[in-house]
Design an enzyme around this catalytic site. Structure first.
Site, short mmCIF file in Angstrom:
data_model
loop_
_atom_site.label_atom_id
_atom_site.label_comp_id
_atom_site.label_asym_id
_atom_site.label_seq_id
_atom_site.Cartn_x
_atom_site.Cartn_y
_atom_site.Cartn_z
N TYR A 1 101.89 50.57 -9.97
CA TYR A 1 103.28 50.80 -10.36
C TYR A 1 103.70 52.22 -10.34
O TYR A 1 105.04 52.45 -10.31
CB TYR A 1 103.78 50.17 -11.63
CG TYR A 1 103.39 48.56 -11.97
CD1 TYR A 1 102.84 47.94 -10.66
CD2 TYR A 1 103.33 47.95 -12.91
CE1 TYR A 1 102.65 46.51 -10.95
CE2 TYR A 1 103.06 46.54 -13.26
CZ TYR A 1 102.61 45.78 -12.26
OH TYR A 1 102.22 44.63 -12.35
N SER B 1 113.05 43.55 -17.97
CA SER B 1 114.82 43.72 -17.84
C SER B 1 114.94 45.19 -18.08
O SER B 1 114.28 45.89 -18.69
CB SER B 1 115.68 43.00 -18.75
OG SER B 1 116.92 43.10 -18.76
#
Length: 281
Positions: free
Chosen positions: A56, A235
């Site tokens: 990532y 989120s």
């Protein structure tokens, strides 16, 4: 029954006695330059389990957020993952991740994908067993391992994986794989637990949300939690982070759980681990 933490998030006990918060926070596709802010918001909201990966490219941001939070290191459960292209150099890869995160040890280290075409995941596992034996990581596990991959690994393994992190959401449940993992003593962790948002539009989910005065995401997360599955929703919005944590206080009846389970369609969103071979370099 799982024990409850101070923030009412259940703990799951792994096969070596280590506990992991059942509801965590994932940072897949969080841009590097936004990671520290977003993870700081997640920690402020009450998350104590952060899931990242070398692939990532945001481990440093996660580490910076943890350092800035003032929360004791031992109160935060940190997971990262071995990049596919580094399965042959797992010891160095682990230590690079640990340095990027700025911590002395990791809580959970996973092989990100089996990449069967490389034939290296067993070698990587043996290296990870050394890290575990040396106390550099509290638990080791796998991600995206299908039944055959688990069989191959366990033929050579001395340590049974603590976790298998796989794609699970209402429309793609991998029930046989989850049952096998659990039968082997391997905890199941769901990534893309909301179907990357698509499953929230299902009529059953919308109806249950209205019935309970909850968000659709809370319904789906409560469904996961009721099955003992570890979940790591993502989120970038603080309000949504807090709403998702509220799923831990929501109880669905067996009939309501069955409504969500009935959404199974076999629709995988991510790559198929049987053939996936992206280098993630």
């Amino acid at each position: 029954m799982p024990e409850l933490r101070e923030n009412n998030i259940p703990d799951v006990t792994l096969n070596n006695g280590v506990t992991i918060p059942q509801l965590g926070f994932g940072v897949f596709q969080v841009p590097e330059e936004q990671t520290q802010r977003i993870v700081e918001d997640a920690l402020a909201a009450g998350y104590r389990h952060i899931d990242t990966a070398a692939a990532y490219r945001n481990e440093a941001g996660v580490g910076a957020a943890i350092a800035a939070s003032g929360i004791p290191r031992e109160d935060i459960f940190i997971t990262t993952k071995l990049r596919n292209g580094e399965q042959g150099t797992a010891l160095d890869a682990f230590r690079n991740s640990r340095t990027a995160l700025g911590v002395d040890y990791l809580d959970l280290y996973l092989i990100h994908w089996p990449v069967p075409s490389q034939g290296l995941f067993t070698e990587a596992w043996k290296a990870m067993e050394k890290l575990y034996a040396g106390g550099e990581v509290r638990a080791i596990g796998v991600s995206n391992f299908l039944s055959g991959h688990l069989d191959t690994l366990l033929e050579a393994a001395e340590v049974v994986p603590a976790v298998n992190q796989i794609e699970i959401h209402p429309t793609f449940q991998q029930q046989e794989l989850t049952a096998k993992s659990r039968a082997l003593g391997i905890a199941v962790e769901a990534y893309s637990p909301l179907g990357q948002g698509a499953d929230l539009d299902a009529a059953a989910v919308q109806s249950l949300a209205a019935r309970h005065g909850a968000t659709p995401a809370q319904i789906v997360l409560a469904w996961h939690l009721a099955q003992g599955t570890i979940v790591i929703p993502k989120s970038s919005r603080s309000l949504r982070m807090r709403e998702n944590l509220g799923a831990a206080a929501l109880t669905l009846t067996p009939a309501e759980l069955a409504e969500v389970t009935a959404l199974e369609s076999g629709a995988r969103i991510g790559a198929d681990p049987a053939v996936a071979a992206h280098s993630q370099m």
